[in-house]
Design an enzyme around this catalytic site. Structure first.
Site, short mmCIF file in Angstrom:
data_model
loop_
_atom_site.label_atom_id
_atom_site.label_comp_id
_atom_site.label_asym_id
_atom_site.label_seq_id
_atom_site.Cartn_x
_atom_site.Cartn_y
_atom_site.Cartn_z
N SER A 175 25.03 15.16 -79.99
CA SER A 175 25.84 15.51 -78.73
C SER A 175 25.26 16.42 -77.98
O SER A 175 24.50 17.26 -78.53
CB SER A 175 27.18 15.87 -79.54
OG SER A 175 28.04 16.38 -78.29
N TYR A 184 31.61 21.99 -84.68
CA TYR A 184 31.15 20.57 -84.43
C TYR A 184 29.83 20.63 -83.81
O TYR A 184 28.98 19.76 -84.18
CB TYR A 184 32.23 19.89 -83.56
CG TYR A 184 31.66 18.50 -83.03
CD1 TYR A 184 31.93 17.23 -83.65
CD2 TYR A 184 31.20 18.32 -81.41
CE1 TYR A 184 31.61 16.21 -82.91
CE2 TYR A 184 30.83 17.22 -80.78
CZ TYR A 184 31.05 16.10 -81.64
OH TYR A 184 30.36 15.10 -81.03
P1 NAP Z 1 35.34 7.49 -82.25
O1 NAP Z 1 35.76 6.53 -81.22
O2 NAP Z 1 36.40 8.59 -83.02
O3 NAP Z 1 34.91 6.54 -83.61
C1 NAP Z 1 34.62 7.19 -84.92
C2 NAP Z 1 33.97 6.04 -85.81
O4 NAP Z 1 33.53 6.71 -86.77
C3 NAP Z 1 35.12 5.20 -86.11
O5 NAP Z 1 34.43 3.92 -86.31
C4 NAP Z 1 35.63 5.68 -87.49
O6 NAP Z 1 35.82 4.52 -88.28
C5 NAP Z 1 34.13 6.26 -87.98
N1 NAP Z 1 34.45 7.26 -89.14
C6 NAP Z 1 34.88 8.57 -88.95
N2 NAP Z 1 34.78 9.22 -90.02
C7 NAP Z 1 34.23 8.30 -91.10
C8 NAP Z 1 33.73 8.45 -92.32
N3 NAP Z 1 33.97 9.68 -92.99
N4 NAP Z 1 33.08 7.59 -92.81
C9 NAP Z 1 32.72 6.48 -92.20
N5 NAP Z 1 33.04 6.27 -91.00
C10 NAP Z 1 33.91 7.29 -90.30
O7 NAP Z 1 34.04 8.23 -82.01
P2 NAP Z 1 32.94 8.29 -80.96
O8 NAP Z 1 33.35 8.92 -79.66
O9 NAP Z 1 32.64 6.73 -80.60
O10 NAP Z 1 31.79 9.06 -81.52
C11 NAP Z 1 30.80 8.33 -82.05
C12 NAP Z 1 29.69 9.40 -82.53
O11 NAP Z 1 29.38 10.04 -81.27
C13 NAP Z 1 30.16 10.63 -83.42
O12 NAP Z 1 29.23 11.03 -84.04
C14 NAP Z 1 30.44 11.45 -82.10
O13 NAP Z 1 30.35 12.93 -82.82
C15 NAP Z 1 29.50 11.43 -81.20
N6 NAP Z 1 29.77 11.88 -79.90
C16 NAP Z 1 30.84 11.50 -79.07
C17 NAP Z 1 31.19 11.93 -77.97
C18 NAP Z 1 32.58 11.53 -76.99
O14 NAP Z 1 32.52 12.09 -76.04
N7 NAP Z 1 33.15 10.40 -77.67
C19 NAP Z 1 30.25 12.95 -77.16
C20 NAP Z 1 29.16 13.14 -77.93
C21 NAP Z 1 28.65 12.73 -79.05
P3 NAP Z 1 37.58 4.25 -88.42
O15 NAP Z 1 37.65 3.35 -87.30
O16 NAP Z 1 37.84 3.47 -89.55
O17 NAP Z 1 38.49 5.55 -88.39
#
Ligand code: NAP
Length: 245
Positions: free
Chosen positions: A140, A154
Site C-alpha cells: 500500500s 496497517y
Molecule cells: P477488500 O475489497 O476488503 O477484499 C479483501 C479480500 O481479502 C476479500 O477477498 C476477503 O475475503 C479477503 N480476506 C480478508 N481477510 C482474510 C483472511 N484472513 N484470509 C483470507 N482472505 C481474507 O480489499 P481490497 O481493497 O481489494 O484490498 C486488497 C489488498 O489491497 C489488501 O492487501 C489491501 O491492504 C491492499 N490495499 C487496498 C487499498 C484500497 O484502497 N482498497 C489500498 C492499498 C492497498 P472475503 O470476501 O471472504 O471477506
C-alpha cells in the site's frame, strides 16, 4: 503442448483480488482463488474464470492460519505446478483512528492477516515454486505515507510487506523466481467500508494528485504485468499505482 500458468490469488473474492483473478483468467491463467467468508462473492468470481475458459477453484481459507494455508496451496497443486502467487488478502481492522485509540484485537488481527498471512503464503510458494514462477505482494502507499491518525498499524504491516519483497526477491533470484510489490493508493473497494469509512474513495479524491481514487482493474493490470513474461528481468521492484499520491 506447454501447460497453462497456475496462479493462486489470496483475497480473490472481492476488490483488487477479484479484478486480478478476472484479468489473469483472460490472460490464460488457471486460478486458485482464496477467500475467507464471502462464499457468494467467491462463487461469482469463479464463474467468471470458468466463463473465460480457464480451470479454477475457490478455497475458503484463513491466510493467517498455517494449516489453512497449506490446504490452500495443496488445492493449487491439484491444477498443476504453481507458477504464480498474488499475496493480496488484507484487512484494516474494524475502525480507523489514532494508534492510542485502537483496540488490541484490531492490532493483532491486522498484523496476523497482513504480515503473518503474507509470510505463510510466501513460504509455501517459495517451497513449491520452480524457475519461471513469480510472486506479487500487494502492499500500500500507506507504507511510505504512514497513515497518521487513521491506521499506522496497517501502514506498519505494509512497510513490512515491502521488506518481505526486497529480501525474498534476493533469496529466490538464484532459483529463477521473481518477487515484486504493487503498492496501490486509494482504491474504490469494500475495504474502506470494513474500516468504517465507506465514502473514503470520494472524500479522499481532493488530496490525490490525479483527483480520483483508482479502480481495482487499474491495480490488477500492474499485477498481471509483473507476473507475466514482459517483466522477466523485474524482481525486487515496488510499483506504486496511486494516481500520484
Ligand atoms: P477488500 O475489497 O476488503 O477484499 C479483501 C479480500 O481479502 C476479500 O477477498 C476477503 O475475503 C479477503 N480476506 C480478508 N481477510 C482474510 C483472511 N484472513 N484470509 C483470507 N482472505 C481474507 O480489499 P481490497 O481493497 O481489494 O484490498 C486488497 C489488498 O489491497 C489488501 O492487501 C489491501 O491492504 C491492499 N490495499 C487496498 C487499498 C484500497 O484502497 N482498497 C489500498 C492499498 C492497498 P472475503 O470476501 O471472504 O471477506
Amino acid at each position: 503442448m506447454t501447460s497453462s500458468p497456475v496462479t493462486l490469488v489470496t483475497g480473490g473474492s472481492r476488490g483488487i483480488g477479484a479484478a486480478t483473478v478476472r484479468q489473469l483468467a483472460a490472460a490464460g491463467h488457471d486460478i486458485v482463488l482464496g477467500y475467507r467468508t464471502d462464499h457468494t462473492a467467491a462463487r461469482t468470481v469463479l464463474a467468471d474464470v470458468h466463463a473465460a475458459g480457464r480451470r479454477g477453484t475457490a478455497v475458503a481459507a484463513d491466510t493467517a492460519d498455517p494449516t489453512d494455508v497449506v490446504r490452500l496451496f495443496d488445492a493449487a497443486e491439484e491444477l498443476g505446478k504453481l507458477t504464480g502467487l498474488v499475496n493480496n488478502a488484507g484487512v484494516g481492522g474494524s475502525r480507523t483512528g489514532p494508534l492510542t485509540d485502537l483496540a488490541f484485537d484490531d492490532l493483532r488481527h491486522v498484523v496476523d492477516v497482513n504480515l503473518v498471512g503474507y509470510l505463510l503464503c510466501a513460504q509455501q510458494a517459495a517451497r513449491r515454486m520452480t524457475t519461471g514462477a513469480a510472486i506479487v505482494n500487494v502492499s500500500s502507499g500507506a507504507a511510505t505515507l504512514g497513515g497518521p491518525g487513521e491506521y499506522v498499524h496497517y501502514a506498519a504491516t505494509k512497510a513490512a510487506t515491502d521488506a518481505l519483497t526486497i529480501g525474498l526477491a534476493k533469496e529466490l533470484a538464484p532459483r529463477g523466481i521473481r518477487v515484486n510489490t504493487v503498492a496501490p493508493g486509494i482504491i474504490d473497494t469494500d475495504f474502506h467500508a470494513t474500516v468504517g469509512n465507506p465514502d473514503k474513495a470520494t472524500t479522499a479524491a481532493a488530496r490525490i494528485p490525479m483527483g480520483r481514487a483508482g479502480t481495482p482493474d487499474e491495480i490488477a493490470a500492474a499485477i498481471v504485468w509483473l507476473l507475466g513474461p514482459h517483466a522477466s528481468y523485474t524482481t525486487g521492484a515496488n510499483l506504486r499505482v496511486s494516481g500520484g499520491l
